[in-house]
Write an enzyme that holds these catalytic residues in place. Structure first.
Site, PDB file in Angstrom:
ATOM      1  N   GLU A 126       0.992  -1.313   0.181  1.00 46.65           N
ATOM      2  CA  GLU A 126      -0.009   0.004   0.029  1.00 46.65           C
ATOM      3  C   GLU A 126       0.899   1.117  -0.059  1.00 46.65           C
ATOM      4  O   GLU A 126       1.952   1.356   0.511  1.00 46.65           O
ATOM      5  CB  GLU A 126      -0.752   0.100   1.350  1.00 46.65           C
ATOM      6  CG  GLU A 126      -1.733  -1.182   1.545  1.00 46.65           C
ATOM      7  CD  GLU A 126      -2.113  -1.278   2.976  1.00 46.65           C
ATOM      8  OE1 GLU A 126      -1.829  -0.292   3.726  1.00 46.65           O
ATOM      9  OE2 GLU A 126      -2.814  -2.190   3.351  1.00 46.65           O
ATOM     10  N   LYS A 128       2.346   4.617   1.525  1.00 50.98           N
ATOM     11  CA  LYS A 128       2.480   5.080   2.793  1.00 50.98           C
ATOM     12  C   LYS A 128       1.857   6.592   3.065  1.00 50.98           C
ATOM     13  O   LYS A 128       2.755   7.350   2.276  1.00 50.98           O
ATOM     14  CB  LYS A 128       3.794   4.816   3.320  1.00 50.98           C
ATOM     15  CG  LYS A 128       4.083   5.199   4.740  1.00 50.98           C
ATOM     16  CD  LYS A 128       5.356   4.726   5.218  1.00 50.98           C
ATOM     17  CE  LYS A 128       5.507   4.957   6.786  1.00 50.98           C
ATOM     18  NZ  LYS A 128       5.619   6.170   7.071  1.00 50.98           N
ATOM     19  N   ASP A 130       1.431  10.116   3.766  1.00 50.23           N
ATOM     20  CA  ASP A 130       2.242  10.974   5.057  1.00 50.23           C
ATOM     21  C   ASP A 130       1.105  11.880   5.614  1.00 50.23           C
ATOM     22  O   ASP A 130       1.145  13.145   5.268  1.00 50.23           O
ATOM     23  CB  ASP A 130       3.212  11.798   4.173  1.00 50.23           C
ATOM     24  CG  ASP A 130       4.227  12.414   4.973  1.00 50.23           C
ATOM     25  OD1 ASP A 130       4.375  12.278   6.239  1.00 50.23           O
ATOM     26  OD2 ASP A 130       5.027  13.303   4.626  1.00 50.23           O
ATOM     27  N   TYR A 237      -6.659   1.443   7.011  1.00 49.05           N
ATOM     28  CA  TYR A 237      -5.526   0.432   6.640  1.00 49.05           C
ATOM     29  C   TYR A 237      -5.211  -0.573   7.760  1.00 49.05           C
ATOM     30  O   TYR A 237      -4.517  -1.378   7.439  1.00 49.05           O
ATOM     31  CB  TYR A 237      -4.271   1.085   6.055  1.00 49.05           C
ATOM     32  CG  TYR A 237      -3.733   1.979   6.936  1.00 49.05           C
ATOM     33  CD1 TYR A 237      -3.307   1.571   8.152  1.00 49.05           C
ATOM     34  CD2 TYR A 237      -3.360   3.507   6.568  1.00 49.05           C
ATOM     35  CE1 TYR A 237      -2.571   2.616   9.066  1.00 49.05           C
ATOM     36  CE2 TYR A 237      -2.851   4.311   7.508  1.00 49.05           C
ATOM     37  CZ  TYR A 237      -2.453   3.806   8.721  1.00 49.05           C
ATOM     38  OH  TYR A 237      -1.981   4.773   9.574  1.00 49.05           O
ATOM     39  N   LYS A 325      10.792   3.046   2.421  1.00 41.53           N
ATOM     40  CA  LYS A 325      10.688   4.516   2.042  1.00 41.53           C
ATOM     41  C   LYS A 325      11.279   5.045   0.844  1.00 41.53           C
ATOM     42  O   LYS A 325      12.417   4.337   0.253  1.00 41.53           O
ATOM     43  CB  LYS A 325      11.574   5.380   3.264  1.00 41.53           C
ATOM     44  CG  LYS A 325      11.079   4.867   4.695  1.00 41.53           C
ATOM     45  CD  LYS A 325       9.776   5.460   5.066  1.00 41.53           C
ATOM     46  CE  LYS A 325       9.848   6.844   5.536  1.00 41.53           C
ATOM     47  NZ  LYS A 325      10.346   6.913   6.880  1.00 41.53           N
ATOM     48  N   CYS A 419      36.602  20.134  25.782  1.00 44.78           N
ATOM     49  CA  CYS A 419      35.370  20.413  25.851  1.00 44.78           C
ATOM     50  C   CYS A 419      34.800  21.849  25.581  1.00 44.78           C
ATOM     51  O   CYS A 419      35.331  22.515  26.633  1.00 44.78           O
ATOM     52  CB  CYS A 419      34.752  19.930  26.898  1.00 44.78           C
ATOM     53  SG  CYS A 419      32.986  20.261  27.163  1.00 44.78           S
ATOM     54  N   CYS A 422      32.970  23.013  29.109  1.00 41.77           N
ATOM     55  CA  CYS A 422      33.553  23.199  30.466  1.00 41.77           C
ATOM     56  C   CYS A 422      35.141  23.162  30.441  1.00 41.77           C
ATOM     57  O   CYS A 422      35.975  23.474  31.441  1.00 41.77           O
ATOM     58  CB  CYS A 422      33.283  21.765  31.536  1.00 41.77           C
ATOM     59  SG  CYS A 422      34.144  20.328  30.773  1.00 41.77           S
ATOM     60  N   CYS A 437      33.984  14.368  26.507  1.00 43.02           N
ATOM     61  CA  CYS A 437      34.724  15.380  27.686  1.00 43.02           C
ATOM     62  C   CYS A 437      34.898  14.481  29.023  1.00 43.02           C
ATOM     63  O   CYS A 437      33.901  13.812  29.086  1.00 43.02           O
ATOM     64  CB  CYS A 437      33.474  16.316  27.770  1.00 43.02           C
ATOM     65  SG  CYS A 437      33.590  17.113  29.437  1.00 43.02           S
ATOM     66  N   CYS A 443      31.022  19.427  34.262  1.00 44.59           N
ATOM     67  CA  CYS A 443      30.586  19.964  32.744  1.00 44.59           C
ATOM     68  C   CYS A 443      29.157  20.393  32.985  1.00 44.59           C
ATOM     69  O   CYS A 443      28.276  19.397  32.870  1.00 44.59           O
ATOM     70  CB  CYS A 443      30.847  18.921  31.599  1.00 44.59           C
ATOM     71  SG  CYS A 443      30.377  19.259  30.229  1.00 44.59           S
TER      72      CYS A 443
HETATM   73  S1  IVH Z   1       0.249   0.244   8.877  1.00 47.26           S
HETATM   74  C1  IVH Z   1       1.192  -1.662  13.153  1.00 47.26           C
HETATM   75  N1  IVH Z   1      -0.395   1.270   6.536  1.00 47.26           N
HETATM   76  O1  IVH Z   1       3.082   5.103   8.809  1.00 47.26           O
HETATM   77  C2  IVH Z   1       1.494  -1.173  11.687  1.00 47.26           C
HETATM   78  N2  IVH Z   1       0.550   2.499   8.220  1.00 47.26           N
HETATM   79  O2  IVH Z   1       5.680   4.682  10.108  1.00 47.26           O
HETATM   80  C3  IVH Z   1       0.252  -0.128  11.627  1.00 47.26           C
HETATM   81  N3  IVH Z   1       1.159   4.696   7.652  1.00 47.26           N
HETATM   82  O3  IVH Z   1       2.200   5.155  12.297  1.00 47.26           O
HETATM   83  C4  IVH Z   1       0.522   1.057  10.488  1.00 47.26           C
HETATM   84  N4  IVH Z   1       0.430   4.876   5.580  1.00 47.26           N
HETATM   85  O4  IVH Z   1       0.730   6.367  10.591  1.00 47.26           O
HETATM   86  C5  IVH Z   1       0.281   1.295   7.811  1.00 47.26           C
HETATM   87  N5  IVH Z   1      -0.941   2.120   4.461  1.00 47.26           N
HETATM   88  C6  IVH Z   1      -0.337   2.168   5.789  1.00 47.26           C
HETATM   89  C7  IVH Z   1       0.238   3.538   6.113  1.00 47.26           C
HETATM   90  C8  IVH Z   1       0.715   3.675   7.330  1.00 47.26           C
HETATM   91  C9  IVH Z   1       1.057   5.453   6.270  1.00 47.26           C
HETATM   92  C10 IVH Z   1       1.776   5.566   8.787  1.00 47.26           C
HETATM   93  C11 IVH Z   1       1.019   5.187  10.222  1.00 47.26           C
HETATM   94  C12 IVH Z   1       2.300   4.707  10.822  1.00 47.26           C
HETATM   95  C13 IVH Z   1       3.321   5.132  10.314  1.00 47.26           C
HETATM   96  C14 IVH Z   1       4.528   4.076  10.520  1.00 47.26           C
END
Ligand code: IVH
Length: 690
Positions: A126, A128, A130, A237, A325, A419, A422, A437, A443
């Site tokens: 899926e 991800k 933001d 999700y 990522k 340092c 200090c 240090c 310090c």
């Molecule tokens: S699954 C136990 N699916 O990414 C895992 N997370 O880096 C549950 N996020 O906190 C998360 N899209 O806010 C999942 N398709 C997706 C997502 C997703 C964005 C975010 C979510 C999570 C963060 C983790």
């Protein structure tokens, strides 16, 4: 190995009595937590009570009356939003950047599940999103709670605000189970974000840095009407606490979510094997700029829910999912200066002071340079033009120098030998990359950093006592050592008299401090700032020793390496010799002992409740040895811990049980010599089921 199980509440009368008892207990803890700001049990113990209550109500729905603690929400704290505990913690995801990390992810899963080479692994991939994650709880088909992620165990109650989102159903279509918790992401489209910023500018209001900030601002409105005017969207999700099994696979689960009226991401795709995941990643990467919402990668989830369950979690992330990522965003700018920061253990970290530059929507003016070697390796010099990058939440980094733009008179950087805070020598110990240090307690930088760590989010987490305040209060001698924080009430007038403070803000701070006078053991251990003791290790210690007094006494005793106390510490799975030595050295230090003694006078440190479990192995210490054929070693360990057992790496008098697979040798012998029970894999499997 027989432990009397508590008889289950059989008839309704028994269930009612048990329900009344649990309700009274929970109500007492709610009062202590919400009204007296003085919780007396750990979050985990509270969650366990709540889970037992919910389980009882699911079995006997007539007990779930409107005044049951399961239906109530705590009183609003000063911050404006009531806090809500998540029935199941909201975790984060581990990250992968390179293709091989995705292949490794699959390899780890195969090993954990002991899959045959012929067996394929299906995933759902899926985008991800933001945005910000949200938990939505429905009871009897109606939305009753919406909570932000918060720190993962406790979020903010934003129910009224979330009701205003068109994407969030207030009642569920079709017949949904009695209780479901749906998780997903609140976000804003790029198009709506630009339009909102234009409106904000026109009205003379502040504009938002990116769609994520705009979405977060929209959710955290005191007035739901303002939220309603913000164009917020939602993708579902994941599942939280569910009263019934809904599907066999994540894919089916997403379909069910759709049936009930939740939007799910239309680009989610079922993929078989790691190579198919990588192809999905490439496809979404190409589409990224054309999507109308920001994404920072893709998420891969194991499709079979029974496998997800077996894989479980490590620390804060599931083993059955990973975030892949996109590469970090980059920009070029000028390095104006290199400054040195001194950390709580004295490490000197060079920091690049940059001409401010926008990197993927965020203005960056500082970046880490790690250490002297790193500066030398990249030959980074003041005055250079440098390429910097940002990856997710990671601190910006310097990637390289644009040599063509180097000023002619530039000189290589010379790392300081003293340092800057200090004036003590900064030395580099053999085998370490960092200079440290040696000023120790004299310090000021170390002292301040230790205090900041003490109040940090995963440690004491004191609302309103941030890094800036610690620096100012330290400078003005209001706080010199951790225990001073709990004596600040005697200095209230001095706080009120400070610039930027008044009676109300000072009272609020003091109340937040009082709320933390009672603290969970793992948080307390973490707060001490012992080298190499992060959250996971602090938890291991808290679980193993149970109470502050027994932990402290054992650590004092462990100063002598020959003692059973040292061996027990060293035997905790996940704690190696180097970490054990750092803990012992910390506890041996006279000053640290004074700090502990002063804190003991101020605090109530709650015992760490063992995992709520009726299993016969709850509270027992288990050692695995030999080969296990049915489940991998890590699965066996995870299962034992989930049932409330501790897993140790070596056999001693403290061991209760040894699980010996084929090939077991010295550990089995040691167990027999000590009279410790030894069982085989079949017997273990039976135990692991219950
Ligand atoms: S699954 C136990 N699916 O990414 C895992 N997370 O880096 C549950 N996020 O906190 C998360 N899209 O806010 C999942 N398709 C997706 C997502 C997703 C964005 C975010 C979510 C999570 C963060 C983790």
């Amino acid at each position: 190995m027989s432990k009397a199980k508590k008889p289950a509440a059989t008839g309704l009368a028994d269930a009612r009595a048990e329900h009344a008892r649990l309700s009274a207990e929970i109500a007492g803890h709610d009062r202590a937590y919400y009204q007296e700001d003085a919780p007396v049990i750990s979050d985990a113990a509270y969650d366990a009570l709540k889970a037992r209550l919910l389980a009882l109500e699911l079995r006997c729905p007539e007990l779930a009356t409107a005044d049951s603690p399961s239906q109530l929400v705590g009183a609003a704290p000063a911050s404006g939003f009531a806090k809500l505990r998540h029935a199941v913690p909201m975790l984060s995801l581990d990250n992968a950047f390179a293709d091989d990390e995705v292949r490794d992810f699959e390899a780890r899963i195969r090993k954990f599940l002991k899959l045959d080479t012929a067996e394929s692994v299906a995933y759902v991939a899926e985008p991800k999103i933001d945005g910000l994650s949200m938990s939505l709880t429905y009871e009897h088909g109606r939305l009753v709670r919406a909570a932000t992620r918060g720190d993962g165990s406790e979020g903010e109650d934003v129910t009224e605000n979330l009701r205003t989102l068109k994407d969030v159903p207030v009642t569920l279509r079709k017949d949904a189970p009695d209780a479901i918790e749906v998780r997903g992401e609140v976000y804003m489209t790029k198009h709506d974000f630009l339009a909102l910023n234009a409106r904000q500018a026109e009205a003379g209001e502040k504009s938002f840095a990116n769609p994520r900030n705009a979405a977060a601002g929209g959710v955290r409105q005191i007035d739901p009407n303002v939220t309603a005017s913000r164009p917020l969207r939602f993708f579902a999700y994941a599942a939280g606490l569910m009263s019934a099994k809904l599907a066999d696979t994540h894919w089916q689960f997403l379909e069910r979510l759709n049936d009930w009226g939740f939007p799910t991401n239309p680009r989610a795709t079922r993929c078989i094997g790691a190579e198919a995941l990588l192809a999905f990643y490439a496809r979404i990467g190409d589409l990224r700029a054309s999507l109308d919402y920001d994404i920072d990668g893709v998420v891969y989830k194991i499709d079979r829910l029974d496998w997800q369950e077996r894989l479980g979690f490590v620390a804060r992330a599931p083993r059955w999912a990973i975030a892949h990522k996109f590469p970090a965003e980059r920009a070029t700018t000028r390095l104006n200066a290199i400054t040195i920061q001194v950390g709580r253990t004295g490490t000197l970290t060079p920091v690049a002071e940059l001409a401010p530059v926008n990197v993927g929507g965020v203005v960056v003016s500082r970046a880490t340079l790690h250490n002297a070697d790193e500066i030398a390796r990249k030959d980074v010099r003041v005055g250079d033009t440098v390429v910097i990058q940002r990856a997710g939440d990671v601190i910006p980094q310097i990637v390289s120098v644009v040599l063509e733009k180097r000023p002619q008179d530039s000189r290589p950087y010379v790392f300081p030998g003293i340092c800057p805070a200090c004036g003590a020598d900064a030395v580099r110990e053999a085998g370490e990359v960092a200079r440290r240090c040696v000023g120790g307690l004299i310090c000021p930088a170390q002292a301040v950093e230790r205090l900041k760590h003490f109040v940090a989010r995963d440690a004491f987490d004191i609302d309103g006592l941030g890094k800036k305040h610690i620096e100012e209060f330290w400078r003005d001698k209001l706080i010199q050592a951790p225990a001073d924080i709990f004596r600040l009430h005697a200095r209230k007038d001095a706080i009120v008299a400070r610039k930027g403070w008044d009676e109300i803000s000072a009272s609020k701070l003091l109340a937040a401090i009082e709320a933390r006078r009672s603290i969970a053991l793992d948080r307390f251990i973490l707060a001490l700032g012992i080298r190499q003791v992060g959250q996971a290790t602090a938890r291991l210690l808290a679980r193993d020793y149970g109470s502050y007094a027994s932990w402290r006494d054992a650590m004092f005793a462990a100063a002598d390496r020959e003692t059973g106390a040292y061996q027990r510490l060293d035997a905790i799975e996940g704690i190696g010799e180097a970490v054990a030595d750092d803990i012992v050295a910390f506890m041996h230090d006279r000053h640290n002992r004074d700090v502990l003694a002063a804190l003991e006078r101020e605090l109530t440190i709650a015992d760490m409740a063992p995992v709520a479990s009726t299993s016969a192995i709850a509270g027992k210490t288990i050692v695995f040895t030999g080969t296990l054929t049915g489940m991998g070693r890590s699965e066996a360990k995870a299962r034992a811990e989930a049932l409330g057992a501790k897993v140790a790496s070596s056999v001693s008098k403290a061991t209760d049980l040894v699980v010996a697979g084929p090939g077991a040798g010295s550990k089995r012998k040691a167990a027999e010599a000590l009279g410790v029970a030894v069982i085989d894999e079949d017997e273990w499997r039976k135990l692991a089921e219950g």
